[in-house]
Write a protein that holds these residues in place. Sequence first.
Motif, PDB file in Angstrom:
ATOM      1  N   GLN A   1     -26.516 -44.508  16.578  1.00  9.08           N
ATOM      2  CA  GLN A   1     -26.419 -45.514  15.513  1.00  9.08           C
ATOM      3  C   GLN A   1     -25.588 -45.048  14.321  1.00  9.08           C
ATOM      4  N   ASN A   2     -25.920 -43.896  13.745  1.00 14.75           N
ATOM      5  CA  ASN A   2     -25.212 -43.441  12.545  1.00 14.75           C
ATOM      6  C   ASN A   2     -23.751 -43.142  12.825  1.00 14.75           C
ATOM      7  N   VAL A   3     -23.496 -42.496  13.953  1.00 14.18           N
ATOM      8  CA  VAL A   3     -22.103 -42.189  14.307  1.00 14.18           C
ATOM      9  C   VAL A   3     -21.337 -43.481  14.568  1.00 14.18           C
ATOM     10  N   TYR A   4     -21.942 -44.403  15.290  1.00 17.90           N
ATOM     11  CA  TYR A   4     -21.277 -45.670  15.578  1.00 17.90           C
ATOM     12  C   TYR A   4     -20.959 -46.443  14.300  1.00 17.90           C
ATOM     13  N   ASP A   5     -21.923 -46.514  13.389  1.00 18.92           N
ATOM     14  CA  ASP A   5     -21.689 -47.235  12.136  1.00 18.92           C
ATOM     15  C   ASP A   5     -20.497 -46.660  11.379  1.00 18.92           C
ATOM     16  N   TYR A   6     -20.309 -45.355  11.495  1.00 13.86           N
ATOM     17  CA  TYR A   6     -19.198 -44.714  10.771  1.00 13.86           C
ATOM     18  C   TYR A   6     -17.857 -44.952  11.463  1.00 13.86           C
ATOM     19  N   ILE A   7     -17.844 -44.951  12.797  1.00 15.18           N
ATOM     20  CA  ILE A   7     -16.563 -44.996  13.515  1.00 15.18           C
ATOM     21  C   ILE A   7     -16.150 -46.394  13.982  1.00 15.18           C
ATOM     22  N   LYS A   8     -17.061 -47.364  13.933  1.00 14.24           N
ATOM     23  CA  LYS A   8     -16.804 -48.640  14.605  1.00 14.24           C
ATOM     24  C   LYS A   8     -15.558 -49.362  14.094  1.00 14.24           C
ATOM     25  N   ASP A   9     -15.244 -49.262  12.804  1.00 13.94           N
ATOM     26  CA  ASP A   9     -14.074 -49.953  12.256  1.00 13.94           C
ATOM     27  C   ASP A   9     -12.867 -49.018  12.091  1.00 13.94           C
ATOM     28  N   MET A  10     -12.989 -47.807  12.593  1.00 11.51           N
ATOM     29  CA  MET A  10     -11.931 -46.814  12.473  1.00 11.51           C
ATOM     30  C   MET A  10     -10.756 -47.173  13.395  1.00 11.51           C
ATOM     31  N   LYS A  11      -9.548 -47.122  12.868  1.00 17.46           N
ATOM     32  CA  LYS A  11      -8.363 -47.324  13.695  1.00 17.46           C
ATOM     33  C   LYS A  11      -7.975 -45.992  14.334  1.00 17.46           C
ATOM     34  N   THR A  12      -7.869 -45.981  15.651  1.00 18.62           N
ATOM     35  CA  THR A  12      -7.571 -44.726  16.351  1.00 18.62           C
ATOM     36  C   THR A  12      -6.404 -44.845  17.316  1.00 18.62           C
ATOM     37  N   VAL A  13      -6.068 -46.066  17.746  1.00 18.09           N
ATOM     38  CA  VAL A  13      -4.949 -46.248  18.674  1.00 18.09           C
ATOM     39  C   VAL A  13      -3.988 -47.291  18.114  1.00 18.09           C
ATOM     40  N   GLY A  14      -2.717 -47.139  18.434  1.00 20.20           N
ATOM     41  CA  GLY A  14      -1.713 -48.054  17.905  1.00 20.20           C
ATOM     42  C   GLY A  14      -1.377 -47.723  16.459  1.00 20.20           C
ATOM     43  N   VAL A  15      -0.949 -48.724  15.710  1.00 15.68           N
ATOM     44  CA  VAL A  15      -0.555 -48.507  14.312  1.00 15.68           C
ATOM     45  C   VAL A  15      -1.802 -48.219  13.478  1.00 15.68           C
ATOM     46  N   LEU A  16      -1.811 -47.065  12.830  1.00 16.55           N
ATOM     47  CA  LEU A  16      -2.929 -46.683  11.970  1.00 16.55           C
ATOM     48  C   LEU A  16      -2.701 -47.148  10.542  1.00 16.55           C
ATOM     49  N   LYS A  17      -1.491 -46.925  10.045  1.00 17.15           N
ATOM     50  CA  LYS A  17      -1.153 -47.384   8.700  1.00 17.15           C
ATOM     51  C   LYS A  17       0.355 -47.364   8.508  1.00 17.15           C
ATOM     52  N   GLU A  18       0.807 -48.163   7.538  1.00 20.62           N
ATOM     53  CA  GLU A  18       2.230 -48.224   7.191  1.00 20.62           C
ATOM     54  C   GLU A  18       2.391 -47.981   5.700  1.00 20.62           C
ATOM     55  N   ASP A  19       3.408 -47.218   5.356  1.00 19.54           N
ATOM     56  CA  ASP A  19       3.743 -46.964   3.959  1.00 19.54           C
ATOM     57  C   ASP A  19       5.109 -47.596   3.701  1.00 19.54           C
ATOM     58  N   PRO A  20       5.139 -48.823   3.160  1.00 16.38           N
ATOM     59  CA  PRO A  20       6.421 -49.522   2.986  1.00 16.38           C
ATOM     60  C   PRO A  20       7.347 -48.835   1.988  1.00 16.38           C
ATOM     61  N   GLU A  21       6.783 -48.135   1.006  1.00 15.61           N
ATOM     62  CA  GLU A  21       7.627 -47.469   0.017  1.00 15.61           C
ATOM     63  C   GLU A  21       8.349 -46.262   0.622  1.00 15.61           C
ATOM     64  N   ARG A  22       7.613 -45.448   1.369  1.00 15.94           N
ATOM     65  CA  ARG A  22       8.210 -44.271   1.998  1.00 15.94           C
ATOM     66  C   ARG A  22       8.803 -44.596   3.371  1.00 15.94           C
ATOM     67  N   LYS A  23       8.563 -45.840   3.841  1.00 13.57           N
ATOM     68  CA  LYS A  23       9.053 -46.312   5.130  1.00 13.57           C
ATOM     69  C   LYS A  23       8.617 -45.382   6.262  1.00 13.57           C
ATOM     70  N   VAL A  24       7.313 -45.105   6.281  1.00 13.45           N
ATOM     71  CA  VAL A  24       6.715 -44.283   7.330  1.00 13.45           C
ATOM     72  C   VAL A  24       5.585 -45.079   7.977  1.00 13.45           C
ATOM     73  N   ILE A  25       5.591 -45.097   9.313  1.00 17.96           N
ATOM     74  CA  ILE A  25       4.543 -45.761  10.084  1.00 17.96           C
ATOM     75  C   ILE A  25       3.829 -44.707  10.918  1.00 17.96           C
ATOM     76  N   GLU A  26       2.496 -44.714  10.888  1.00 16.57           N
ATOM     77  CA  GLU A  26       1.714 -43.756  11.663  1.00 16.57           C
ATOM     78  C   GLU A  26       1.072 -44.442  12.861  1.00 16.57           C
ATOM     79  N   PHE A  27       1.197 -43.822  14.030  1.00 17.54           N
ATOM     80  CA  PHE A  27       0.637 -44.326  15.273  1.00 17.54           C
ATOM     81  C   PHE A  27      -0.391 -43.323  15.803  1.00 17.54           C
ATOM     82  N   GLY A  28      -1.504 -43.825  16.285  1.00 16.04           N
ATOM     83  CA  GLY A  28      -2.501 -42.958  16.908  1.00 16.04           C
ATOM     84  C   GLY A  28      -2.357 -42.984  18.412  1.00 16.04           C
ATOM     85  N   SER A  29      -2.434 -41.823  19.027  1.00 14.20           N
ATOM     86  CA  SER A  29      -2.426 -41.745  20.483  1.00 14.20           C
ATOM     87  C   SER A  29      -3.439 -40.699  20.929  1.00 14.20           C
TER      88      SER A  29
END
Length: 480
Positions: free
Chosen positions: A78-106
């Motif tokens: 339960q506790n581990v699931y509640d922490y990780i359930k909304d975590m992005k781990t695959v595909g696009v993780l985040k984009e920084d439009p100012e620095r023009k860097v995109i992070e992908f999880g694999s």
Amino acid sequence: MTIDYDLSSIQEARDVARSAKAAQGILAGYSQEQIDKIVTAMFEAARDNAEWLAKMAVDETKFGIFEDKVKKNLFASQNVYDYIKDMKTVGVLKEDPERKVIEFGSPMGVVMGIIPSTNPTSTTIFKSLIALKAGNGIVFSPHPNASRCINAAAQVMHEAAIRAGAPEGIIGCISKVTQAATNSLMHDENIAVILATGGPGMVKAAYSSGKPAMGVGAGNAPVFIERTANIKKAVYSIVTGKTFDNGVICASENSVLVDEPIKEQVVAEFEAQGAYFLNKTEVEKVSRVVMTPKGGMNAAMVGKSPHVIADKAGIQIPDGTRLLIAPLDGFGPGYPLSYEKLTTVLAFYVVKDWEEGCYLAIDLLSLMGAGHTFCIHSEDETVIREFFRKPVSRILVNTPGSLGGIGLTTGLVPSLTLGCGTLAGSSTSDNVSPMNLINIKRMAYNLKSAETKISFICKHDELNIDNITAVVQEIVAKLK
């Protein structure tokens, strides 16, 4: 016969690794939504089966307390699931439009999970969840004294994952447990990374395998009760932390350091809350039972109640005793109880002030437990902040060590694998999570012209004292 069994166990290790690799190749193409559906099903299965898995763990290992093992299984689900359930781990993780860097999880691939006998089913649940959340497969090497319950937990997680759409074989577990099988799995070409929770020898072997590895170090956490502490709450936290599952969590308190002005109050409060203070003769008897002469733990006394230890040591303690406390004059060789004790025994020291407590804590951690955990009970924020300098990865304030360290009573990442950093030869100081089990790719777009800068700077081949200031100003302006 032994040789044949070893060969058979090695073949099993190869088979489960090969199956997990094939399954992970399929899972690697799943979307975040598909992964999350599988992880949700696994969490629900672990939660629903928490009780019988806990009973099986206690029956097989003879460690700990059934009710606390149920709580650990629920924490790992339960506790581990509640922490990780909304975590992005695959595909696009985040984009920084100012620095023009995109992070992908694999995903990393197939994880080898080494599982201890102290927290067998809960650690299997935990590692299954974080491995598949990261898009990996996982195969387990169980401790031989907990093989049946670890295999049962792995089966629960595997069946739930399959029902939710995961490929067959994504979670595997060795049933023929031998050192040869474990070594074979560590070196198997299908294993990408090793997640090692267990004794120092096993963790060292994982780091020596040539594979990327994340492991834990020895515990032996000191806890300091400073003179401004709320004594009743501090003692309650320590007793709670040390007696939870009879002290088998590696972040549990192992030595109490008491500020001299409050010694008598602390002793009285410990006694009021069920602790028994050993005399010198009893300390020697308990030392011989709980520890080996070289400072190692006697496996037969790990996770045992005070009454079991007292009976074995041949001493009498009051009914209802929850904890044995051993006053010590020193540490290291000659003081076996100054080392890690995964059972219901605490060392006890008195220090004249927080500075002496600070130095003693460092000495105890240098003896054993560097990089792991330190606890402090205090209401003086200035003193608390001084303990940032301790050689540990977790500094826990006014909370039980075992429960705070794993993130149950604190805001730390909920985890049953606690990295100890380079101080303990570990590759991470994190409470390990799915983010430790992914590779992050970064796509970066051109922002600046390298040619303009290089050609401009190269025009000034000859500089002298008369023009250097002007040239530097011109370069700075151009670079902007």
